[in-house]
Motif scaffolding. Sequence first.
Motif, PDB file in Angstrom:
ATOM      1  N   GLU A  42      -5.361 -18.721 -14.177  1.00  0.00           N
ATOM      2  CA  GLU A  42      -6.446 -18.507 -13.389  1.00  0.00           C
ATOM      3  C   GLU A  42      -7.719 -17.882 -14.057  1.00  0.00           C
ATOM      4  O   GLU A  42      -8.859 -18.327 -13.783  1.00  0.00           O
ATOM      5  N   TRP A  43      -7.529 -17.229 -14.976  1.00  0.00           N
ATOM      6  CA  TRP A  43      -8.588 -16.493 -15.822  1.00  0.00           C
ATOM      7  C   TRP A  43      -9.103 -17.620 -16.814  1.00  0.00           C
ATOM      8  O   TRP A  43     -10.413 -17.926 -16.785  1.00  0.00           O
ATOM      9  N   LEU A  44      -8.279 -18.581 -17.095  1.00  0.00           N
ATOM     10  CA  LEU A  44      -8.679 -19.656 -18.069  1.00  0.00           C
ATOM     11  C   LEU A  44      -9.559 -20.859 -17.157  1.00  0.00           C
ATOM     12  O   LEU A  44     -10.670 -21.176 -17.718  1.00  0.00           O
ATOM     13  N   ALA A  74     -15.397 -16.279 -30.934  1.00  0.00           N
ATOM     14  CA  ALA A  74     -14.845 -15.265 -31.086  1.00  0.00           C
ATOM     15  C   ALA A  74     -13.322 -15.513 -30.965  1.00  0.00           C
ATOM     16  O   ALA A  74     -12.719 -16.534 -30.251  1.00  0.00           O
ATOM     17  N   LEU A  75     -12.271 -14.853 -31.223  1.00  0.00           N
ATOM     18  CA  LEU A  75     -10.892 -14.863 -31.317  1.00  0.00           C
ATOM     19  C   LEU A  75     -10.433 -16.047 -32.223  1.00  0.00           C
ATOM     20  O   LEU A  75      -9.241 -16.256 -32.525  1.00  0.00           O
ATOM     21  N   ALA A 122      -6.158 -19.549 -24.570  1.00  0.00           N
ATOM     22  CA  ALA A 122      -4.627 -19.352 -24.070  1.00  0.00           C
ATOM     23  C   ALA A 122      -3.830 -18.332 -24.686  1.00  0.00           C
ATOM     24  O   ALA A 122      -2.871 -17.918 -23.952  1.00  0.00           O
ATOM     25  N   ARG A 123      -4.152 -18.276 -25.921  1.00  0.00           N
ATOM     26  CA  ARG A 123      -3.348 -17.391 -26.618  1.00  0.00           C
ATOM     27  C   ARG A 123      -3.289 -16.002 -26.342  1.00  0.00           C
ATOM     28  O   ARG A 123      -2.552 -15.003 -26.575  1.00  0.00           O
ATOM     29  N   LEU A 124      -4.648 -15.799 -25.657  1.00  0.00           N
ATOM     30  CA  LEU A 124      -4.445 -14.299 -25.122  1.00  0.00           C
ATOM     31  C   LEU A 124      -3.556 -14.022 -23.909  1.00  0.00           C
ATOM     32  O   LEU A 124      -3.239 -12.720 -23.614  1.00  0.00           O
ATOM     33  N   GLU A 125      -3.010 -14.939 -23.431  1.00  0.00           N
ATOM     34  CA  GLU A 125      -1.717 -14.814 -22.433  1.00  0.00           C
ATOM     35  C   GLU A 125      -2.674 -13.755 -21.057  1.00  0.00           C
ATOM     36  O   GLU A 125      -1.883 -13.027 -20.640  1.00  0.00           O
TER      37      GLU A 125
END
Length: 299
Positions: free
Chosen positions: A282-284, A228-229, A275-278
Motif C-alpha cells: 500500500e505504501w509503495l 535516497a536509499l 521495496a527493500r524497506l518492507e
Amino acid sequence: MSGLVAVDGDGDGRVGEFWRGLGLPGLIDVHTHFMPERVMAKVWAYFDAAGPLVGRHWPIAYRFEEDERLAVLRGFGVRAFTSMIYPHKPGMARWLNGWAADFAARTPDCLRTATFFPEDGVAAYVAEELAGGARVFKAHVQVGGYDPTDPVLDPVWGVLAEAGVPVVAHCGSGPVPGKHTGPEPIARVLARHPRLRLVVAHMGMPEYVDFLELAARYPRVCLDTTMALTDFVEQAAPFPRAERGRLLDVGDRVLFGSDFPNIPYGYAHALEVLARLELGEEWLRAVCYGNGARLFGVG
C-alpha cells in the motif's frame, strides 16, 4: 569508499515488472531532468569531472539524446514526469522557463516546470509562470548558492504557497554541503509560509531526520525519494534504519523521484530499494503513483 559503481542498464526490464506487480497503471516520477541540450551537456561534463558539488565519480547511466531519453522513460511506464531546470546565476531562470514551457507544450506527459533565482523581477516572472500554467517549480539551493530566506524571495514563496503549486527544493546538504543548505534556512521559510507545498528533494539527504521532522510539523511538506536509499548513496549518507518506520507516518507525502537521466545505476534500482524497506505494498503504491497523481491531478 570506492568511487566505482555498476550501471545496471540490463535491469531496465524489471521496471515494468515492478509497477505491474503492484497493480499500478505506471509510475509518476517527480524528479527528472530535461534541459536545453547545451545546458545538459555542461551538467554531464560537470558530473564527468566529479566537480566540487558532486565530489565523487558519477557515471551517467542514460546519456542519450533527448528523444531517446523520452522513449526510455515512457518505455519504463512513467505516466508523468518533470523537467527539473535550475539556474546558477542571475538572468538565467527566465530563459530556462521559456525553454521548459515549450518543452511541456510539445511533451504532454511532462508536468510544466519552472524555476527562479533571487534577482530583480523574480516575483513578476514567477507570477507569469503561474498564470501560464506551471505545475511545479524547482529550487536548487546548493547549485544556486543562495539563501532561501533572501528577502527578494519572500513574495515568491508567498505566491507559491497561496497557489498551492509544489516546489521541489534541493535544500539538504548532500552530496556536498553548500553555504545555505541544511534544514535551518528552509525551516525559516516554512515558518513564514506554513502552507507552502514544499517537496524536499532526495528526502533531505543527509539530514533525513531533520526533514522528516519538518514534514511532521507542516502537513504540506512532502519528501521525494530521489537517489535516497540507493546503494550509491548509502555508502556515504545512509538513511537511519531506526527511522524507516517514520516514512509510514508521512506515507501520503512521500513521492517517487529518480534524477533520471543523471543517475549512476539502472532505473529499476531506485524502485527496488523502496521495496527493500518492507513498508508494505500500500505504501509503495502511494509513493510510486498515488501520491503524485493526487498532487498533480494526474488520472
